[in-house]
Write a protein that holds these residues in place. Sequence first.
Motif, short mmCIF file in Angstrom:
data_model
loop_
_atom_site.label_atom_id
_atom_site.label_comp_id
_atom_site.label_asym_id
_atom_site.label_seq_id
_atom_site.Cartn_x
_atom_site.Cartn_y
_atom_site.Cartn_z
N THR A 225 2.96 -12.72 2.77
CA THR A 225 2.09 -13.35 1.78
C THR A 225 2.85 -14.55 1.22
OG1 THR A 225 0.63 -12.94 -0.09
CG2 THR A 225 2.81 -11.87 -0.17
N THR B 26 -5.90 -11.67 3.68
CA THR B 26 -7.02 -10.97 3.04
C THR B 26 -8.18 -11.93 2.75
OG1 THR B 26 -6.07 -11.40 0.86
CG2 THR B 26 -5.44 -9.32 1.93
N LYS C 4 1.86 2.16 -5.04
CA LYS C 4 2.42 1.58 -6.28
C LYS C 4 1.49 1.85 -7.46
CE LYS C 4 2.43 -2.48 -4.34
NZ LYS C 4 2.09 -2.10 -2.95
N ASN D 106 -5.33 -10.13 -3.59
CA ASN D 106 -5.02 -9.59 -2.26
C ASN D 106 -4.53 -8.14 -2.42
OD1 ASN D 106 -2.76 -10.63 -3.57
ND2 ASN D 106 -1.73 -11.34 -1.72
N HIS E 219 -4.77 -1.66 -5.74
CA HIS E 219 -3.99 -0.53 -6.26
C HIS E 219 -4.94 0.58 -6.69
CE1 HIS E 219 -0.51 -3.53 -7.26
NE2 HIS E 219 -0.79 -3.45 -5.99
N ASP F 118 0.80 -1.23 0.00
CA ASP F 118 0.00 0.00 0.00
C ASP F 118 0.83 1.27 0.00
OD1 ASP F 118 -2.26 -1.64 0.12
OD2 ASP F 118 -2.21 -1.67 2.31
N GLN G 185 1.98 -6.07 -3.32
CA GLN G 185 2.42 -6.27 -1.94
C GLN G 185 3.70 -5.45 -1.68
OE1 GLN G 185 1.30 -9.41 -3.72
NE2 GLN G 185 -0.61 -8.62 -2.90
P1 IMO Z 1 -0.88 -4.17 -2.25
O1 IMO Z 1 -0.44 -4.69 -3.59
C1 IMO Z 1 -0.98 -4.66 2.09
C2 IMO Z 1 -0.99 -8.76 3.64
C3 IMO Z 1 -2.26 -9.16 4.38
C4 IMO Z 1 -1.68 -10.11 5.41
C5 IMO Z 1 -0.58 -10.83 4.62
C6 IMO Z 1 -1.00 -12.19 4.07
O2 IMO Z 1 -2.17 -3.45 -2.27
O3 IMO Z 1 0.23 -3.41 -1.59
P2 IMO Z 1 -2.57 -12.88 2.02
O4 IMO Z 1 -4.03 -12.64 1.79
O5 IMO Z 1 -1.66 -12.31 0.97
O6 IMO Z 1 -2.25 -14.30 2.34
O7 IMO Z 1 -2.25 -12.08 3.39
O8 IMO Z 1 -0.24 -9.98 3.54
N1 IMO Z 1 -1.19 -8.24 2.28
C7 IMO Z 1 -1.14 -6.95 1.95
N2 IMO Z 1 -1.01 -5.85 2.73
N3 IMO Z 1 -1.06 -4.52 0.75
C8 IMO Z 1 -1.18 -5.60 -0.04
O9 IMO Z 1 -1.15 -5.51 -1.40
C9 IMO Z 1 -1.26 -6.88 0.55
N4 IMO Z 1 -1.40 -8.14 0.07
C10 IMO Z 1 -1.33 -8.97 1.13
O10 IMO Z 1 -2.88 -8.06 4.97
O11 IMO Z 1 -1.06 -9.39 6.44
#
Ligand code: IMO
Length: 423
Positions: A238, A128, A16, A38, A41, A13, A223
Motif C-alpha cells: 500500500t 482495493t 487487529k 482500504n 476491521h 487482516d 494494513q
Molecule cells: P486491514 O487494515 C489486507 C492491500 C490490497 C493490495 C495492496 C494495495 O484490513 O488489514 P491499496 O488499495 O492499499 O492501494 O492496495 O494492499 N491492502 C490490504 N490487504 N488488509 C488491508 O487492511 C489492506 N489494505 C490494503 O489488497 O494488495
Amino acid sequence: MASRVVVGTQWGDEGKGKTIDLLACKSDVVVRTSGGNNAGHTVIVGDEVYKLHIIPSGILYPETLCLIGNGVVVDPKVLLEEMDGLIARGVTCENLRVDPRAHVIMPYHLRLDALREAARGKNDIGTTLRGIGPCYMDKAERCGLRICDLVDEKRFAEKARAAVAAKNREITGVFGGEPMDAEAVISEYSEYGKRIKKYVADCSVITFEAIKSGKEVLFEGAQGTLLDLDVGTYPYVTSSHPVSGGVCIGVGVGPTLIDEVIGVGKAYTTRVGKGAFPTELFDETGELIRNRGGEFGTTTGRPRRTGWFDAVIMRFAVRVNGLTGVAINKLDTLSGIGDIKICRAYSIDGAETENFPPDLAELERCEPVYTVLPGWDEDISGCTSFDELPENARRYITEIEKLIGCKITMVGVGPKRSQMIYR
Ligand code: IMO
Ligand code: GDP
Ligand code: MG
C-alpha cells in the motif's frame, strides 16, 4: 498507564480490529495513524458485527476518544456513511476527531486508481480501488487537499476547481478516461465539509497531552508490515506506513512517547491482492483454511490467499516494528486440520536464510523450509486459558514463540470479545 501501538505483522487482516476493541476497553484514546478505507476491521460484540473501514475500532466505547490522525487519508463520503451507519445502530460518534492535516481522498483519486490498475494489465497490484495510492501520491507531490481545506468552503472551491482541471488532463490525456465535473464535485464535497467541520481537531496535541497526563493511549494499526511502502513487498504494497514507525509520523508524536508495540498475526498466513507469498497453499488444505477461517476480504469481498504460518515474516515484523509482544489470532481455525507446518527459514539458491529478503525477485525464488508439528482435533473455541488448550496447540504456540524470539501474550480462539486467551 501506557501508550501502546497495535500493528499487523503479515499482509493485513490479522484480527487487529478485534484485538484493538479488546484493548480499547481500558483506553482513553484510540488513534488511527495510516491508511484509509482500504482497511476493514471487524469487531464482534454479542450478535452485532461491525465492519469499520476508517473510524477507529475504539468507537464502540462511548467514553473513548477516537482520533483519525494526519497520516490517514480520508474519503469524506465514506467517513460520513460509516458514522451514519454507526449512529443508526446506537453508537455515538461524538467522541470522534479528525486531524486538519489529514489528506482528503477525492473522486478523481478513485477514478485514477481504477485507470492505473487497468493500465497495468496483468501487472496490476490488486489494490482495493479506494483511491489510496493516488491520494498519497498527491500528498508527496504537495498538491493534495487536506481536511483543513475541505472545511473551508471558499478555499476548498478554489483548490478543488484547480485540482479537478489538472486531474482531468491526466484522466483524459493519459488514460482516455471520462473527465470529472468540477462544480458537481465542489457542491457534493462542500456539503461533506460542513458536516465534518465540528469533528476537526489537532490530534497531535490531543495525543501528546493524553500521554503526558498519564492516560491510556492505543494506536490502531491498519494494513500490515509486509504492505508497508518502504519495508514491505514493494511494489505489491500500500502507499502508507503500517509499521510502528508510521505511528509517530501519522499523528505527530515522538517515539519516546510509546511504551509497547504489540504485533498481531494469524496462526497461518493470508494475503489479498497480488505479490509473492512463499508459504501459499494451492491445495485443499488452503481451501479448508479459507472456508473455515472465513477468509474473504472485509473491504472488497475478494477471497484471501491462504498459507502456512511463516516465522521468517514474523521475525521480520519483530525487528522492523520493535515488537514487545505478539497476539496470535485464529488458532481455532487450525483445529482438525492434521499435521501443521511452520515455515522456519527460506531456502534460496541452495542456501538457507532466516531473514526476509529485501528484493521481491529474491522472495519469488524462496522455498519455505518447514517444521512439521502434530495438530489437534479438539474444538478450542471455548478455551479461556492457555493451560486448557490441547497439548499440541500449546506446543504450536511455544514453537512459534521460539522461532520468532518474542513473547506471545494473547491467543485468539474465536472472533468474539470473550475468545481471547491472555498469557
Ligand atoms: P486491514 O487494515 C489486507 C492491500 C490490497 C493490495 C495492496 C494495495 O484490513 O488489514 P491499496 O488499495 O492499499 O492501494 O492496495 O494492499 N491492502 C490490504 N490487504 N488488509 C488491508 O487492511 C489492506 N489494505 C490494503 O489488497 O494488495
Ligand atoms: P483486521 O483487518 O486485522 O482488523 O482483520 P479483519 O477484520 O479484516 O479480518 C479478521 C477476521 O477474523 C474477522 O472476520 C474477525 O472477526 C475474525 N477473527 C479475529 N480473531 C479471530 C479468532 O481468534 N478466531 C476466529 N475464528 N476469527 C477471528
Ligand atoms: Mg481487514
